[in-house]
Design a protein around this motif. Structure first.
Motif, PDB file in Angstrom:
ATOM      1  N   GLY A  22      44.539  43.036  36.640  1.00 40.37           N
ATOM      2  CA  GLY A  22      44.678  44.161  37.536  1.00 40.37           C
ATOM      3  C   GLY A  22      43.342  44.711  37.950  1.00 40.37           C
ATOM      4  N   ILE A  23      43.398  45.893  38.497  1.00 40.29           N
ATOM      5  CA  ILE A  23      42.199  46.562  38.953  1.00 40.29           C
ATOM      6  C   ILE A  23      42.165  47.939  38.329  1.00 40.29           C
ATOM      7  CG2 ILE A  23      43.343  47.243  41.107  1.00 40.29           C
ATOM      8  CD1 ILE A  23      40.544  46.865  42.449  1.00 40.29           C
TER       9      ILE A  23
ATOM     10  N   CYS B 139      34.638  50.335  39.132  1.00 45.30           N
ATOM     11  CA  CYS B 139      35.805  49.569  39.538  1.00 45.30           C
ATOM     12  C   CYS B 139      35.682  48.167  38.957  1.00 45.30           C
ATOM     13  CB  CYS B 139      35.901  49.496  41.050  1.00 45.30           C
ATOM     14  SG  CYS B 139      37.317  48.538  41.626  1.00 45.30           S
ATOM     15  N   HIS B 140      36.749  47.723  38.311  1.00 42.36           N
ATOM     16  CA  HIS B 140      36.745  46.412  37.662  1.00 42.36           C
ATOM     17  C   HIS B 140      38.056  45.697  37.966  1.00 42.36           C
ATOM     18  CE1 HIS B 140      36.042  43.379  34.557  1.00 42.36           C
ATOM     19  NE2 HIS B 140      37.284  43.572  34.176  1.00 42.36           N
ATOM     20  N   GLN B 141      37.963  44.438  38.405  1.00 42.98           N
ATOM     21  CA  GLN B 141      39.170  43.651  38.669  1.00 42.98           C
ATOM     22  C   GLN B 141      39.119  42.342  37.892  1.00 42.98           C
ATOM     23  OE1 GLN B 141      39.320  40.686  40.955  1.00 42.98           O
ATOM     24  NE2 GLN B 141      37.365  40.828  42.050  1.00 42.98           N
ATOM     25  N   THR B 142      40.310  41.913  37.480  1.00 40.11           N
ATOM     26  CA  THR B 142      40.400  40.729  36.617  1.00 40.11           C
ATOM     27  C   THR B 142      40.937  39.505  37.349  1.00 40.11           C
ATOM     28  OG1 THR B 142      42.610  41.372  35.888  1.00 40.11           O
ATOM     29  CG2 THR B 142      40.738  42.147  34.563  1.00 40.11           C
ATOM     30  N   TRP B 143      41.160  39.614  38.661  1.00 37.45           N
ATOM     31  CA  TRP B 143      41.715  38.481  39.402  1.00 37.45           C
ATOM     32  C   TRP B 143      40.668  37.515  39.929  1.00 37.45           C
ATOM     33  CZ3 TRP B 143      44.084  43.280  41.508  1.00 37.45           C
ATOM     34  CH2 TRP B 143      45.372  43.497  41.003  1.00 37.45           C
ATOM     35  N   SER B 144      39.392  37.881  39.861  1.00 38.92           N
ATOM     36  CA  SER B 144      38.320  37.104  40.492  1.00 38.92           C
ATOM     37  C   SER B 144      38.467  37.058  42.010  1.00 38.92           C
ATOM     38  CB  SER B 144      38.266  35.661  39.936  1.00 38.92           C
ATOM     39  OG  SER B 144      37.983  35.673  38.563  1.00 38.92           O
ATOM     40  N   HIS B 145      39.017  38.118  42.580  1.00 38.89           N
ATOM     41  CA  HIS B 145      39.092  38.218  44.030  1.00 38.89           C
ATOM     42  C   HIS B 145      37.695  38.275  44.625  1.00 38.89           C
ATOM     43  CE1 HIS B 145      43.451  39.978  44.173  1.00 38.89           C
ATOM     44  NE2 HIS B 145      43.422  38.670  43.983  1.00 38.89           N
TER      45      HIS B 145
ATOM     46  N   THR C 232      31.186  39.405  40.286  1.00 37.71           N
ATOM     47  CA  THR C 232      32.383  39.370  41.116  1.00 37.71           C
ATOM     48  C   THR C 232      33.387  40.441  40.720  1.00 37.71           C
ATOM     49  OG1 THR C 232      32.148  37.000  41.485  1.00 37.71           O
ATOM     50  CG2 THR C 232      34.329  37.935  41.856  1.00 37.71           C
ATOM     51  N   GLU C 233      33.509  40.709  39.418  1.00 34.60           N
ATOM     52  CA  GLU C 233      34.573  41.585  38.952  1.00 34.60           C
ATOM     53  C   GLU C 233      34.267  43.068  39.024  1.00 34.60           C
ATOM     54  OE1 GLU C 233      32.985  39.252  37.233  1.00 34.60           O
ATOM     55  OE2 GLU C 233      32.506  39.885  35.178  1.00 34.60           O
TER      56      GLU C 233
ATOM     57  N   PRO D 179      46.830  40.937  51.725  1.00 35.67           N
ATOM     58  CA  PRO D 179      47.032  42.284  51.186  1.00 35.67           C
ATOM     59  C   PRO D 179      45.901  42.687  50.245  1.00 35.67           C
ATOM     60  CG  PRO D 179      49.025  40.990  50.983  1.00 35.67           C
ATOM     61  CD  PRO D 179      47.959  40.046  51.423  1.00 35.67           C
ATOM     62  N   GLN D 180      45.686  43.982  50.163  1.00 33.91           N
ATOM     63  CA  GLN D 180      44.726  44.527  49.221  1.00 33.91           C
ATOM     64  C   GLN D 180      45.473  45.127  48.034  1.00 33.91           C
ATOM     65  OE1 GLN D 180      41.779  47.058  51.137  1.00 33.91           O
ATOM     66  NE2 GLN D 180      41.852  45.796  52.981  1.00 33.91           N
ATOM     67  N   HIS D 181      44.860  45.001  46.867  1.00 37.68           N
ATOM     68  CA  HIS D 181      45.440  45.527  45.636  1.00 37.68           C
ATOM     69  C   HIS D 181      44.592  46.710  45.189  1.00 37.68           C
ATOM     70  CE1 HIS D 181      47.908  41.877  45.247  1.00 37.68           C
ATOM     71  NE2 HIS D 181      46.868  41.299  45.795  1.00 37.68           N
ATOM     72  N   PHE D 182      45.239  47.836  44.987  1.00 32.59           N
ATOM     73  CA  PHE D 182      44.523  49.084  44.749  1.00 32.59           C
ATOM     74  C   PHE D 182      44.561  49.512  43.292  1.00 32.59           C
ATOM     75  CE2 PHE D 182      43.421  51.025  48.846  1.00 32.59           C
ATOM     76  CZ  PHE D 182      44.002  50.110  49.704  1.00 32.59           C
ATOM     77  N   GLY D 183      43.471  50.165  42.879  1.00 32.28           N
ATOM     78  CA  GLY D 183      43.477  50.887  41.618  1.00 32.28           C
ATOM     79  C   GLY D 183      44.169  52.223  41.807  1.00 32.28           C
ATOM     80  N   ASP D 184      44.268  52.995  40.726  1.00 29.58           N
ATOM     81  CA  ASP D 184      44.963  54.272  40.780  1.00 29.58           C
ATOM     82  C   ASP D 184      44.066  55.439  41.178  1.00 29.58           C
ATOM     83  OD1 ASP D 184      47.364  53.553  38.152  1.00 29.58           O
ATOM     84  OD2 ASP D 184      47.551  53.465  40.331  1.00 29.58           O
ATOM     85  N   GLY D 185      42.825  55.177  41.477  1.00 28.26           N
ATOM     86  CA  GLY D 185      41.977  56.195  42.059  1.00 28.26           C
ATOM     87  C   GLY D 185      41.181  57.017  41.068  1.00 28.26           C
TER      88      GLY D 185
END
Lengths: 111, 113
Positions: free
Chosen positions: B3-4, B23-29, B71-72, B101-107
């Protein structure tokens, strides 16, 4: 501003009814996306429609796109209380940073 | 969990201070984005990144700095916070940029006093 405008700003309906919200934008687009935002949360993607498409369905969602009128509509059929949220359209224009969200429609579904 | 994630969720600071939102994402987008959300304006793009070490301005970049060494991660820094930067900040990621689509964090809800 390229920003899209949703209409209406707020909508209140009874559970089981259909909800329709509209989005208008100003310039040519590559695609248009709809997102949902529950209170205090991030946005969740619902559906993407490309500029060469006129209609798209996903479950209870139906999106139409009229590029000649620069407008799109989102229809939610048989609404549920869980559909209560804000709904935003977002448009992608001709270059990378031409990505704009509208100001949103706040939908309340009354059980 | 994939997730993000954004941190902190809430932040109060004073004008003139520097503050960094993570901000950290685990999908390697490949793509990552920063938006601010204000009443009456919807979400506005601040900066985005197409890959590590590649960043570009969005609609409202003034007063913000970003970096993307990995990247993350995609931190957003307000170098000298102003009251007009009080807002809710959202980070998002996407595998193929604007086509997908974009995947959002909770802010992060940021208040500047």
């Amino acid at each position: 501003s390229q920003q899209g405008e949703e209409d209406p700003q707020a909508l209140s309906i009874q559970e089981g009814e259909n909800a329709t919200m509209n989005c208008s934008y100003k310039t040519s687009i590559n695609n248009l996306q709809w997102y949902r935002q529950n209170s205090g949360r991030g946005l969740v993607h619902l559906i993407l429609i490309r500029s060469n498409e006129r209609e798209k369905h996903s479950g209870r969602l139906r999106v139409t796109l009229d590029t000649s009128k620069k407008s799109s509509s989102l229809l939610i059929t048989a609404s549920r209380a869980a559909d209560t949220a804000s709904y935003f359209c977002a448009t992608w224009g001709n270059t990378g940073n031409q990505f704009y969200f509208g100001t949103g429609t706040s939908l309340t579904v009354i059980p | 969990d994939a997730g993000i994630t954004q941190s902190p969720r809430y932040k109060i600071t004073e004008t003139g201070r520097q503050v960094t939102l993570m901000c950290h994402q685990t999908w390697s987008h490949s793509y990552m984005f920063w938006y601010r959300q204000d009443l009456g304006h919807g979400l506005r793009l601040i900066y985005y990144s197409a890959a590590a070490d590649i960043t570009d301005k969005g609609e409202v970049p003034d007063g913000y700095v970003v970096s993307r060494s990995k990247t993350e991660n995609f931190p957003l820094t307000l170098e000298s916070a102003t009251r007009s930067q009080t807002s809710v900040y959202f980070c998002a990621s996407s595998d193929q940029g604007w086509h997908q689509p974009q995947h959002f964090g909770d802010g992060t809800r940021l208040s500047i006093l």
